[in-house]
Design a protein around this motif. Structure first.
Motif, PDB file in Angstrom:
ATOM      1  N   SER A 131       2.563 -27.292 -28.392  1.00 39.52           N
ATOM      2  CA  SER A 131       3.333 -27.023 -27.187  1.00 39.52           C
ATOM      3  C   SER A 131       2.971 -25.663 -26.596  1.00 39.52           C
ATOM      4  O   SER A 131       2.747 -25.538 -25.384  1.00 39.52           O
ATOM      5  N   LEU A 132       2.891 -24.634 -27.443  1.00 38.42           N
ATOM      6  CA  LEU A 132       2.558 -23.297 -26.958  1.00 38.42           C
ATOM      7  C   LEU A 132       1.110 -23.197 -26.510  1.00 38.42           C
ATOM      8  O   LEU A 132       0.797 -22.642 -25.462  1.00 38.42           O
ATOM      9  N   GLY A 133       0.190 -23.716 -27.335  1.00 38.39           N
ATOM     10  CA  GLY A 133      -1.229 -23.580 -27.036  1.00 38.39           C
ATOM     11  C   GLY A 133      -1.666 -24.344 -25.808  1.00 38.39           C
ATOM     12  O   GLY A 133      -2.557 -23.902 -25.075  1.00 38.39           O
ATOM     13  N   ALA A 134      -1.048 -25.512 -25.574  1.00 39.44           N
ATOM     14  CA  ALA A 134      -1.404 -26.334 -24.415  1.00 39.44           C
ATOM     15  C   ALA A 134      -0.464 -26.098 -23.234  1.00 39.44           C
ATOM     16  O   ALA A 134      -0.678 -26.662 -22.161  1.00 39.44           O
ATOM     17  N   ASN A 135       0.607 -25.307 -23.448  1.00 38.77           N
ATOM     18  CA  ASN A 135       1.570 -24.979 -22.396  1.00 38.77           C
ATOM     19  C   ASN A 135       2.236 -26.238 -21.847  1.00 38.77           C
ATOM     20  O   ASN A 135       2.279 -26.462 -20.636  1.00 38.77           O
ATOM     21  N   ILE A 136       2.758 -27.050 -22.768  1.00 32.58           N
ATOM     22  CA  ILE A 136       3.350 -28.329 -22.367  1.00 32.58           C
ATOM     23  C   ILE A 136       4.706 -28.515 -23.064  1.00 32.58           C
ATOM     24  O   ILE A 136       5.074 -27.773 -23.976  1.00 32.58           O
ATOM     25  N   THR A 137       5.438 -29.530 -22.602  1.00 37.09           N
ATOM     26  CA  THR A 137       6.638 -29.983 -23.295  1.00 37.09           C
ATOM     27  C   THR A 137       6.274 -31.155 -24.192  1.00 37.09           C
ATOM     28  O   THR A 137       5.583 -32.087 -23.765  1.00 37.09           O
ATOM     29  N   LEU A 138       6.732 -31.092 -25.447  1.00 32.89           N
ATOM     30  CA  LEU A 138       6.440 -32.140 -26.427  1.00 32.89           C
ATOM     31  C   LEU A 138       7.752 -32.635 -27.022  1.00 32.89           C
ATOM     32  O   LEU A 138       8.504 -31.859 -27.614  1.00 32.89           O
ATOM     33  N   LEU A 139       8.032 -33.924 -26.843  1.00 36.06           N
ATOM     34  CA  LEU A 139       9.188 -34.567 -27.467  1.00 36.06           C
ATOM     35  C   LEU A 139       8.663 -35.309 -28.685  1.00 36.06           C
ATOM     36  O   LEU A 139       8.050 -36.375 -28.559  1.00 36.06           O
ATOM     37  N   ALA A 140       8.846 -34.723 -29.877  1.00 35.96           N
ATOM     38  CA  ALA A 140       8.212 -35.219 -31.097  1.00 35.96           C
ATOM     39  C   ALA A 140       9.251 -35.804 -32.036  1.00 35.96           C
ATOM     40  O   ALA A 140      10.242 -35.145 -32.367  1.00 35.96           O
ATOM     41  N   VAL A 141       9.040 -37.048 -32.464  1.00 37.48           N
ATOM     42  CA  VAL A 141       9.972 -37.690 -33.388  1.00 37.48           C
ATOM     43  C   VAL A 141       9.188 -38.198 -34.596  1.00 37.48           C
ATOM     44  O   VAL A 141       8.261 -38.995 -34.475  1.00 37.48           O
ATOM     45  N   ASN A 142       9.558 -37.690 -35.763  1.00 38.03           N
ATOM     46  CA  ASN A 142       8.885 -38.049 -37.004  1.00 38.03           C
ATOM     47  C   ASN A 142       9.733 -39.022 -37.807  1.00 38.03           C
ATOM     48  O   ASN A 142      10.962 -38.950 -37.779  1.00 38.03           O
ATOM     49  N   ILE A 143       9.068 -39.920 -38.520  1.00 37.02           N
ATOM     50  CA  ILE A 143       9.787 -40.794 -39.431  1.00 37.02           C
ATOM     51  C   ILE A 143      10.306 -39.948 -40.593  1.00 37.02           C
ATOM     52  O   ILE A 143       9.767 -38.872 -40.866  1.00 37.02           O
ATOM     53  N   ARG A 144      11.364 -40.373 -41.253  1.00 36.42           N
ATOM     54  CA  ARG A 144      11.890 -39.649 -42.408  1.00 36.42           C
ATOM     55  C   ARG A 144      11.545 -40.428 -43.674  1.00 36.42           C
ATOM     56  O   ARG A 144      12.008 -41.548 -43.888  1.00 36.42           O
ATOM     57  N   ALA A 179      18.451 -31.364 -25.951  1.00 35.06           N
ATOM     58  CA  ALA A 179      18.156 -30.070 -25.330  1.00 35.06           C
ATOM     59  C   ALA A 179      17.934 -30.263 -23.840  1.00 35.06           C
ATOM     60  O   ALA A 179      17.436 -31.304 -23.405  1.00 35.06           O
ATOM     61  N   ARG A 180      18.308 -29.277 -23.069  1.00 40.03           N
ATOM     62  CA  ARG A 180      18.001 -29.264 -21.644  1.00 40.03           C
ATOM     63  C   ARG A 180      16.659 -28.566 -21.464  1.00 40.03           C
ATOM     64  O   ARG A 180      16.476 -27.445 -21.939  1.00 40.03           O
ATOM     65  N   VAL A 181      15.734 -29.239 -20.803  1.00 41.57           N
ATOM     66  CA  VAL A 181      14.378 -28.701 -20.695  1.00 41.57           C
ATOM     67  C   VAL A 181      13.951 -28.654 -19.230  1.00 41.57           C
ATOM     68  O   VAL A 181      14.458 -29.420 -18.390  1.00 41.57           O
ATOM     69  N   PRO A 182      13.028 -27.763 -18.898  1.00 39.71           N
ATOM     70  CA  PRO A 182      12.546 -27.694 -17.517  1.00 39.71           C
ATOM     71  C   PRO A 182      11.619 -28.859 -17.200  1.00 39.71           C
ATOM     72  O   PRO A 182      10.972 -29.417 -18.086  1.00 39.71           O
ATOM     73  N   VAL A 183      11.553 -29.241 -15.949  1.00 42.90           N
ATOM     74  CA  VAL A 183      10.583 -30.242 -15.497  1.00 42.90           C
ATOM     75  C   VAL A 183       9.256 -29.531 -15.266  1.00 42.90           C
ATOM     76  O   VAL A 183       9.167 -28.607 -14.456  1.00 42.90           O
ATOM     77  N   LEU A 184       8.214 -29.971 -15.970  1.00 45.18           N
ATOM     78  CA  LEU A 184       6.912 -29.317 -15.863  1.00 45.18           C
ATOM     79  C   LEU A 184       5.897 -30.103 -15.046  1.00 45.18           C
ATOM     80  O   LEU A 184       4.831 -29.578 -14.730  1.00 45.18           O
ATOM     81  N   ASP A 185       6.206 -31.354 -14.727  1.00 44.61           N
ATOM     82  CA  ASP A 185       5.269 -32.158 -13.935  1.00 44.61           C
ATOM     83  C   ASP A 185       4.995 -31.437 -12.615  1.00 44.61           C
ATOM     84  O   ASP A 185       5.900 -31.248 -11.797  1.00 44.61           O
ATOM     85  N   PRO A 186       3.733 -31.010 -12.345  1.00 46.64           N
ATOM     86  CA  PRO A 186       3.461 -30.207 -11.146  1.00 46.64           C
ATOM     87  C   PRO A 186       3.753 -30.947  -9.850  1.00 46.64           C
ATOM     88  O   PRO A 186       4.207 -30.338  -8.874  1.00 46.64           O
ATOM     89  N   GLU A 187       3.503 -32.251  -9.809  1.00 44.49           N
ATOM     90  CA  GLU A 187       3.791 -33.005  -8.589  1.00 44.49           C
ATOM     91  C   GLU A 187       5.291 -33.083  -8.347  1.00 44.49           C
ATOM     92  O   GLU A 187       5.756 -32.994  -7.213  1.00 44.49           O
ATOM     93  N   TRP A 188       6.044 -33.269  -9.414  1.00 44.85           N
ATOM     94  CA  TRP A 188       7.499 -33.362  -9.279  1.00 44.85           C
ATOM     95  C   TRP A 188       8.086 -32.027  -8.840  1.00 44.85           C
ATOM     96  O   TRP A 188       8.949 -31.961  -7.966  1.00 44.85           O
ATOM     97  N   ARG A 189       7.578 -30.935  -9.437  1.00 45.56           N
ATOM     98  CA  ARG A 189       8.097 -29.614  -9.085  1.00 45.56           C
ATOM     99  C   ARG A 189       7.740 -29.245  -7.647  1.00 45.56           C
ATOM    100  O   ARG A 189       8.459 -28.493  -6.993  1.00 45.56           O
TER     101      ARG A 189
END
Length: 379
Positions: A131-144, A179-189
């Protein structure tokens, strides 16, 4: 479910598709005339199937086939714009991940069954690093799955991290993360409908610009040793003082560290700076350049690079390397799988990457700059 609750739902499942049988021995069609794919499906809030992605990079998945063609799959939402789809091992490779980012996709959905691979690829550690290195939002869900050491999910943006990492002995049940997150899609913004968010990296008082800029002038440590970390032969140098500078090289690739260490409770802990430049070949093949500051498992140098889950020593540090790739992913992992965001992370045009951190809230397990040399993967 999507229609009833007015939600967009992404689910991971198997997908069985017919394929044309042929006598061509190079054909990827199995003998029964069907492909089986590891698949993400997306349903809109109206209950419609709006996207389907077949995993490209398999990880010992004998039940599944690699799709005959790479799939670059996105879907649009009325509340946050465009999302891209990845599955588990995909995150380590150029396709489809980097291809999606280079097409302007800034938001990703990421189901996974990821084993916690300490000290460099713990689940939440690499989720946050990407997320930090690519400057993106990542919604990650792992199996338990505790037997396979699979825990850790999170909601990561360039500005925040909301995550859960179960510990051994915790009840094996799910955890809902919101979590409340910002919209990062450039076209949407660009329409003005998205949430606009800005962030400024806080400067650490650990070193001023003059003392930081001459890190490369430090000579390489003469007292180095090789130890295996995650099956790769890292060149290490020990941090023998409570503060100082260390430089370690693997061939022409060098890592520089300026540090100040704060021991807690009089405990003895050994730390080392490691460098690796080469191709990882165990359980997958991919080319790397890595700078990693790690707590060793014991007080013998041969323990450096082994799995460590707890640490008491806090560290102020500046970690730097000159990479042959712009795809470098930073992480700081603290005691008992707690993430800390570096105070400063910067990529320079000449390939130099710098991560600076101070005022840790817990002991340091790993601080890592994980460089992926995608262009060398097939060499």
């Amino acid at each position: 479910m999507a229609r009833r609750h007015n939600l967009y739902i992404v689910a991971n499942m198997g997908d069985r598709q017919p394929c044309p049988l042929t006598t061509d021995p190079t054909s990827s069609c199995p003998s029964d005339g069907h492909w089986q794919f590891n698949t993400n499906v997306v349903f809109s809030s109206e209950g419609l199937l709006v996207a389907r992605y077949h995993k490209h990079n398999l990880y010992f998945e004998r039940a599944f086939d690699t799709p005959p063609q790479l799939e670059i799959v996105t879907f649009d939402t009325p509340f946050a714009g465009k999302f891209g789809l990845l599955i588990c091992f995909d995150i380590l490779f150029h396709d489809p991940k980097v291809t999606l980012v280079e097409k302007g996709v800034r938001q990703f959905i990421f189901p996974e069954a990821w084993m916690n691979q300490l000290p460099l690829l713990d689940t939440i550690q690499f989720q946050r690093a990407f997320s930090l290195g690519a400057n993106i939002t990542l919604l990650a869900v792992n199996i338990r799955n505790d037997e396979l050491i699979m825990t850790g999910s999170g909601i990561y943006t360039p500005f925040s991290a909301t995550y859960h990492h179960a510990q051994r002995g915790d009840p094996e049940e799910g955890r809902l993360l919101v979590a409340r997150v910002p919209v990062l899609d450039p076209e949407w913004r660009a329409t003005g409908e998205g949430v606009s968010t800005s962030s400024a990296a806080a400067e650490s008082g650990f070193c001023d610009s003059e003392s930081c800029s001459d890190a490369s002038s430090v000579p390489p440590s003469s007292d180095t040793f090789t130890s295996s970390m995650m099956y790769d032969p890292f060149t290490f140098a020990l941090l023998s003082e409570t503060e100082g500078r260390v430089k370690v090289c693997d061939g022409t690739f060098c890592c520089h560290l300026q540090y100040q260490r704060y021991t807690q409770g009089g405990s003895e802990e050994l730390y080392a700076l490691g460098a690796f430049a080469g191709t990882h070949v165990v359980n997958g093949r991919y080319a790397l350049q890595v700078c990693a500051l790690v707590r060793c498992a014991g007080l013998d140098p041969s323990s450096c690079g082994q799995i460590v889950e707890e640490a008491e020593s806090k560290m102020d540090f500046l970690l730097e390397g000159k990479f042959g790739t712009r795809y470098v992913y930073p992480s700081v992992l603290a005691n008992r799988m707690v993430l800390e965001d570096p105070k400063h992370f910067e990529k320079a045009a000449d390939g130099r990457v710098t991560m600076k951190h101070s005022d840790m809230t817990a002991g340091l397990i790993t601080a890592c700059l994980y460089g992926r040399m995608y262009h060398l993967d097939n060499e």
